[in-house]
Write an enzyme that holds these catalytic residues in place. Structure first.
Site, PDB file in Angstrom:
ATOM      1  N   HIS A 140       0.518  -1.257  -0.541  1.00 62.23           N
ATOM      2  CA  HIS A 140       0.400  -0.042  -0.084  1.00 62.23           C
ATOM      3  C   HIS A 140       0.786   0.845   0.330  1.00 62.23           C
ATOM      4  O   HIS A 140       1.422   1.895   0.751  1.00 62.23           O
ATOM      5  CB  HIS A 140      -1.222   0.167   0.871  1.00 62.23           C
ATOM      6  N   GLU A 152       2.537   0.617   3.907  1.00 59.39           N
ATOM      7  CA  GLU A 152       2.459  -0.406   4.134  1.00 59.39           C
ATOM      8  C   GLU A 152       2.296  -1.879   3.601  1.00 59.39           C
ATOM      9  O   GLU A 152       2.071  -1.735   2.884  1.00 59.39           O
ATOM     10  CB  GLU A 152       0.966   0.512   4.924  1.00 59.39           C
ATOM     11  N   ASN A 190      -6.046   3.883   7.548  1.00 56.60           N
ATOM     12  CA  ASN A 190      -6.924   4.599   6.969  1.00 56.60           C
ATOM     13  C   ASN A 190      -8.033   3.285   8.505  1.00 56.60           C
ATOM     14  O   ASN A 190      -8.698   4.270   8.317  1.00 56.60           O
ATOM     15  CB  ASN A 190      -7.731   3.220   5.567  1.00 56.60           C
TER      16      ASN A 190
HETATM   17  N1  LIG Z   1      -5.906   7.419  -5.282  1.00 56.35           N
HETATM   18  C1  LIG Z   1      -5.217   7.371  -3.644  1.00 56.35           C
HETATM   19  O1  LIG Z   1      -4.984   8.921  -2.454  1.00 56.35           O
HETATM   20  C2  LIG Z   1      -4.391   6.123  -3.189  1.00 56.35           C
HETATM   21  C3  LIG Z   1      -3.825   6.129  -2.332  1.00 56.35           C
HETATM   22  C4  LIG Z   1      -2.938   4.534  -2.010  1.00 56.35           C
HETATM   23  C5  LIG Z   1      -4.291   3.669  -2.846  1.00 56.35           C
HETATM   24  N2  LIG Z   1      -4.558   3.466  -3.902  1.00 56.35           N
HETATM   25  C6  LIG Z   1      -5.061   2.811  -3.938  1.00 56.35           C
HETATM   26  O2  LIG Z   1      -4.723   2.268  -5.599  1.00 56.35           O
HETATM   27  C7  LIG Z   1      -5.847   1.931  -6.959  1.00 56.35           C
HETATM   28  C8  LIG Z   1      -5.299   2.307  -7.839  1.00 56.35           C
HETATM   29  O3  LIG Z   1      -6.176   4.136  -7.805  1.00 56.35           O
HETATM   30  P1  LIG Z   1      -5.637   5.230  -8.162  1.00 56.35           P
HETATM   31  O4  LIG Z   1      -6.276   6.347  -7.472  1.00 56.35           O
HETATM   32  O5  LIG Z   1      -4.109   5.594  -9.198  1.00 56.35           O
HETATM   33  O6  LIG Z   1      -6.643   5.007  -9.273  1.00 56.35           O
HETATM   34  P2  LIG Z   1      -6.967   5.627 -11.452  1.00 56.35           P
HETATM   35  O7  LIG Z   1      -8.915   5.938 -10.858  1.00 56.35           O
HETATM   36  O8  LIG Z   1      -5.880   7.127 -11.158  1.00 56.35           O
HETATM   37  O9  LIG Z   1      -6.281   4.813 -11.867  1.00 56.35           O
HETATM   38  C9  LIG Z   1      -6.252   3.160 -12.272  1.00 56.35           C
HETATM   39  C10 LIG Z   1      -5.867   3.041 -13.889  1.00 56.35           C
HETATM   40  O10 LIG Z   1      -6.149   1.580 -13.621  1.00 56.35           O
HETATM   41  C11 LIG Z   1      -6.827   0.808 -15.271  1.00 56.35           C
HETATM   42  N3  LIG Z   1      -7.823  -0.025 -14.952  1.00 56.35           N
HETATM   43  C12 LIG Z   1      -8.804  -0.239 -14.747  1.00 56.35           C
HETATM   44  N4  LIG Z   1      -8.972  -1.753 -14.852  1.00 56.35           N
HETATM   45  C13 LIG Z   1      -7.617  -2.239 -15.380  1.00 56.35           C
HETATM   46  C14 LIG Z   1      -7.485  -3.296 -15.683  1.00 56.35           C
HETATM   47  N5  LIG Z   1      -8.595  -4.252 -16.145  1.00 56.35           N
HETATM   48  N6  LIG Z   1      -6.827  -3.809 -16.452  1.00 56.35           N
HETATM   49  C15 LIG Z   1      -5.173  -2.308 -16.351  1.00 56.35           C
HETATM   50  N7  LIG Z   1      -5.711  -1.106 -16.001  1.00 56.35           N
HETATM   51  C16 LIG Z   1      -7.327  -0.879 -15.685  1.00 56.35           C
HETATM   52  C17 LIG Z   1      -7.641   2.710 -15.434  1.00 56.35           C
HETATM   53  O11 LIG Z   1      -7.279   2.679 -16.171  1.00 56.35           O
HETATM   54  C18 LIG Z   1      -6.576   3.723 -14.686  1.00 56.35           C
HETATM   55  O12 LIG Z   1      -5.609   4.233 -15.387  1.00 56.35           O
HETATM   56  C19 LIG Z   1      -6.954   1.476  -6.035  1.00 56.35           C
HETATM   57  O13 LIG Z   1      -7.058   0.751  -5.463  1.00 56.35           O
HETATM   58  C20 LIG Z   1      -6.689   2.692  -4.844  1.00 56.35           C
HETATM   59  O14 LIG Z   1      -7.647   2.546  -3.950  1.00 56.35           O
HETATM   60  C21 LIG Z   1      -5.214   5.294  -4.293  1.00 56.35           C
END
Ligand SMILES: NC(=O)c1ccc[n+]([C@@H]2O[C@H](COP(=O)([O-])OP(=O)(O)OC[C@H]3O[C@@H](n4cnc5c(N)ncnc54)[C@H](O)[C@@H]3O)[C@@H](O)[C@H]2O)c1
Length: 290
Positions: A140, A152, A190
């Site tokens: 994480h 994490e 979280n």
């Molecule tokens: N945003 C934050 O602050 C944060 C912090 C820690 C963890 N996360 C976790 O990280 C993960 C991604 O979050 P994010 O904020 O980067 O989201 P985001 O929407 O910016 O990016 C997600 C990406 O995944 C791609 N995607 C979706 N389905 C797909 C598939 N089947 N195959 C390949 N690519 C695919 C999308 O096109 C997109 O580019 C989530 O699980 C989120 O909970 C987010």
């Protein structure tokens, strides 16, 4: 085992950052998304981040070029073979993540480590979409990935020590500090953050104080860099509501019930900075409007 070849699937906010810090640590990286265009967009974001560092004099142009050269792009799960680890950062949606892991199970090497960057979905549960629960783990990262110093690591019920040790070493090679969490809802960070922000929303809902006074209280009274309401706007009020619902369902404890005002704001589309309206109002550049 050492982790040198990294496959990142999901080239959005988190995935492009994870690819960047991995390549900066000397790893060979493939950054993939649903389409080649989206993956290229992720790589272009890395290029802009590096350019900013070069412009500020924090990074040599030659070092920036080398980092970018270590990153190739791909489409879907197909290119996962030949990598030591697959890091998944696709949408925070359990069915999307399970489908992605099912595809990766077919394409990745049999001994590759599988790591999810999920913020809230059970690592033990996601591992069941693959053939390798002992080599499945949570990594994480925090946003923005190049800036935040923490990873994490979440051990699923069956994660083995070899996988944990390899991931810990990898995280340290990226220059991050590791904390270890068992696989319970919200993990460690979280689980603390959700109730803190939620309580601030209850205080606002009950008119105990204004949004400004709640945030100033946390900043000057607790020495937090941001107040809980501005932080919720920054993260996304929908994301914070999701965290509370995961904690509430996962523990079945009423202490985690989401503040009704938080749910109401999400229903109204007041998601925070990304929609221009949350606990505060923002202009199109994301700057708070007084
Ligand atoms: N945003 C934050 O602050 C944060 C912090 C820690 C963890 N996360 C976790 O990280 C993960 C991604 O979050 P994010 O904020 O980067 O989201 P985001 O929407 O910016 O990016 C997600 C990406 O995944 C791609 N995607 C979706 N389905 C797909 C598939 N089947 N195959 C390949 N690519 C695919 C999308 O096109 C997109 O580019 C989530 O699980 C989120 O909970 C987010």
């Amino acid at each position: 085992m050492s982790i040198d070849r990294v496959f990142v699937i999901g080239a959005g906010l988190m995935g492009h950052g994870i690819a960047q810090v991995s390549a900066a640590a000397g790893k060979r990286v493939t950054l993939s998304d649903r389409t080649a265009e989206l993956a290229d967009k992720g790589k272009a974001r890395i290029g802009s981040n590096l350019k900013r560092q070069v412009d500020k004099g924090k990074l040599e142009q030659s070092a920036a070029d080398e980092i970018l050269e270590r990153i190739s792009t791909g489409e879907g799960a197909d290119g996962a073979a030949g990598h030591d680890i697959v890091i998944e950062a696709v949408f925070e949606d359990e069915s999307v993540k399970r489908q992605t892991w099912e595809a990766l199970t077919k394409s990745a090497d049999a001994d590759a480590i599988f790591a999810s960057n999920t913020s809230s979905i059970s690592i033990t549960g996601l591992a069941t979409a693959t053939d390798r629960a002992p080599r499945f783990i949570g990594l994480h990262f925090f946003s923005p990935v190049p800036v935040m110093g923490l990873i994490e690591i979440i051990r699923g019920l069956e994660t083995d020590d070899e996988t944990y040790d390899a991931c810990r070493t990898f995280a340290e090679e990226l220059g991050k500090t590791v904390i270890e969490s068992k696989d319970y809802p919200g993990f460690l960070v979280n689980r603390m953050l959700g109730p803190f922000i939620n309580e601030a929303v209850f205080a606002l809902m009950e008119s105990t104080g204004t949004a400004e006074d709640i945030d100033t209280g946390a900043k000057l009274g607790l020495n937090h860099p941001m107040g809980p309401l501005e932080l919720s706007d920054f993260i996304g009020n929908d994301v914070m509501l999701g965290v509370m619902d995961v904690l509430y369902r996962g523990f079945g404890d009423p202490k985690f019930r989401a503040a009704p005002l938080l749910r109401q704001m999400v229903t109204a589309g007041h998601l925070g900075r990304k929609t221009g309206r949350g606990f505060y109002t923002y202009d199109e550049t994301g700057k708070k409007v007084e």
